[in-house]
Design a protein around this motif. Structure first.
Motif, short mmCIF file in Angstrom:
data_model
loop_
_atom_site.label_atom_id
_atom_site.label_comp_id
_atom_site.label_asym_id
_atom_site.label_seq_id
_atom_site.Cartn_x
_atom_site.Cartn_y
_atom_site.Cartn_z
N THR A 50 60.72 -45.81 28.08
CA THR A 50 60.43 -44.60 27.31
C THR A 50 59.01 -44.69 26.75
OG1 THR A 50 61.17 -45.56 25.21
CG2 THR A 50 62.85 -44.45 26.57
N TYR A 51 58.54 -43.58 26.27
CA TYR A 51 57.22 -43.54 25.62
C TYR A 51 57.17 -44.52 24.46
CZ TYR A 51 53.31 -41.73 22.90
OH TYR A 51 52.16 -41.61 22.18
N LEU A 52 58.21 -44.53 23.63
CA LEU A 52 58.22 -45.41 22.47
C LEU A 52 58.23 -46.88 22.88
CD1 LEU A 52 60.65 -43.49 20.11
CD2 LEU A 52 58.16 -43.58 20.02
N TYR A 53 58.94 -47.20 23.95
CA TYR A 53 58.95 -48.58 24.43
C TYR A 53 57.55 -48.97 24.94
CZ TYR A 53 60.63 -52.81 26.82
OH TYR A 53 60.84 -54.10 27.23
N LEU A 54 56.89 -48.04 25.61
CA LEU A 54 55.53 -48.33 26.07
C LEU A 54 54.58 -48.54 24.90
CD1 LEU A 54 55.17 -45.96 29.15
CD2 LEU A 54 55.52 -48.45 29.12
N LEU A 55 54.77 -47.78 23.84
CA LEU A 55 53.94 -47.99 22.63
C LEU A 55 54.17 -49.39 22.09
CD1 LEU A 55 54.24 -44.61 20.68
CD2 LEU A 55 52.22 -45.51 21.85
N GLU A 56 55.41 -49.83 22.08
CA GLU A 56 55.71 -51.19 21.62
C GLU A 56 55.07 -52.23 22.53
OE1 GLU A 56 59.99 -50.75 19.41
OE2 GLU A 56 60.00 -50.78 21.61
N ILE A 57 55.13 -52.01 23.82
CA ILE A 57 54.51 -52.94 24.78
C ILE A 57 53.02 -53.03 24.52
CG2 ILE A 57 53.91 -53.23 27.24
CD1 ILE A 57 56.75 -54.14 26.52
N CYS A 58 52.40 -51.90 24.24
CA CYS A 58 50.96 -51.90 23.93
C CYS A 58 50.67 -52.74 22.69
CB CYS A 58 50.46 -50.47 23.74
SG CYS A 58 50.38 -49.54 25.29
N VAL A 59 51.52 -52.65 21.68
CA VAL A 59 51.36 -53.47 20.49
C VAL A 59 51.45 -54.95 20.88
CG1 VAL A 59 52.46 -54.16 18.31
CG2 VAL A 59 52.15 -51.74 18.84
N GLY A 60 52.47 -55.28 21.67
CA GLY A 60 52.66 -56.67 22.10
C GLY A 60 51.52 -57.21 22.93
N LEU A 61 50.93 -56.34 23.74
CA LEU A 61 49.82 -56.76 24.61
C LEU A 61 48.46 -56.57 23.95
CD1 LEU A 61 51.02 -55.28 28.04
CD2 LEU A 61 51.13 -57.67 27.27
N GLU A 62 48.48 -55.97 22.76
CA GLU A 62 47.25 -55.70 22.00
C GLU A 62 46.28 -54.84 22.79
OE1 GLU A 62 45.93 -59.60 20.82
OE2 GLU A 62 47.60 -59.84 19.42
N ILE A 63 46.82 -53.76 23.36
CA ILE A 63 46.00 -52.77 24.06
C ILE A 63 46.46 -51.39 23.61
CG2 ILE A 63 45.59 -54.23 26.09
CD1 ILE A 63 47.72 -52.63 27.58
N THR A 64 45.64 -50.38 23.92
CA THR A 64 46.03 -49.01 23.59
C THR A 64 46.83 -48.42 24.75
OG1 THR A 64 44.05 -48.02 24.58
CG2 THR A 64 43.89 -48.70 22.26
N MET A 65 47.53 -47.35 24.46
CA MET A 65 48.26 -46.64 25.51
C MET A 65 47.27 -46.13 26.57
SD MET A 65 51.23 -45.65 26.66
CE MET A 65 52.47 -45.32 25.44
#
Length: 76
Positions: A50-65
Motif C-alpha cells: 500500500t501507499y502507507l507501507y511504501l512510506l514506511e519503507i522509505c523511512v526505513g531506507l532513509e529515502i523519499t517516496m
C-alpha cells in the motif's frame, strides 16, 4: 502488463537500495516496526504494498517516496 513480474522487479530494486545502504532486512524492519519476514515478502515481490507501507519503507531506507519511485521506474 505482467503484475507479478512488476512486483518482483519492484522488490528486487528495494532490496538493491537496502543493500546499497548496508542495511539488513531485520534493521529495516526494526526501524519501521515490522517483522523481517514482511520485508522479505516485499523484496520477493510477494505483496502489492500500500501507499502507507511504501512510506514506511522509505523511512526505513532513509529515502523519499520520490526517490523510491524514480529509482524503481528508471529500469524497464
Amino acid at each position: 502488463m505482467d503484475k507479478e513480474l512488476q512486483l518482483q522487479k519492484f522488490g528486487k530494486k528495494i532490496k538493491e537500495i537496502r543493500e546499497s545502504k548496508g542495511l539488513t532486512q531485520a534493521q529495516v524492519a526494526h526501524k519501521i516496526d515490522k517483522d523481517r519476514e514482511s520485508i522479505a515478502r516485499l523484496e520477493r515481490g510477494a505483496v502489492n504494498p500500500t501507499y502507507l507501507y511504501l512510506l514506511e519503507i522509505c523511512v526505513g531506507l532513509e529515502i523519499t517516496m520520490e526517490e523510491l519511485m524514480k529509482l524503481t521506474t528508471t529500469e524497464n
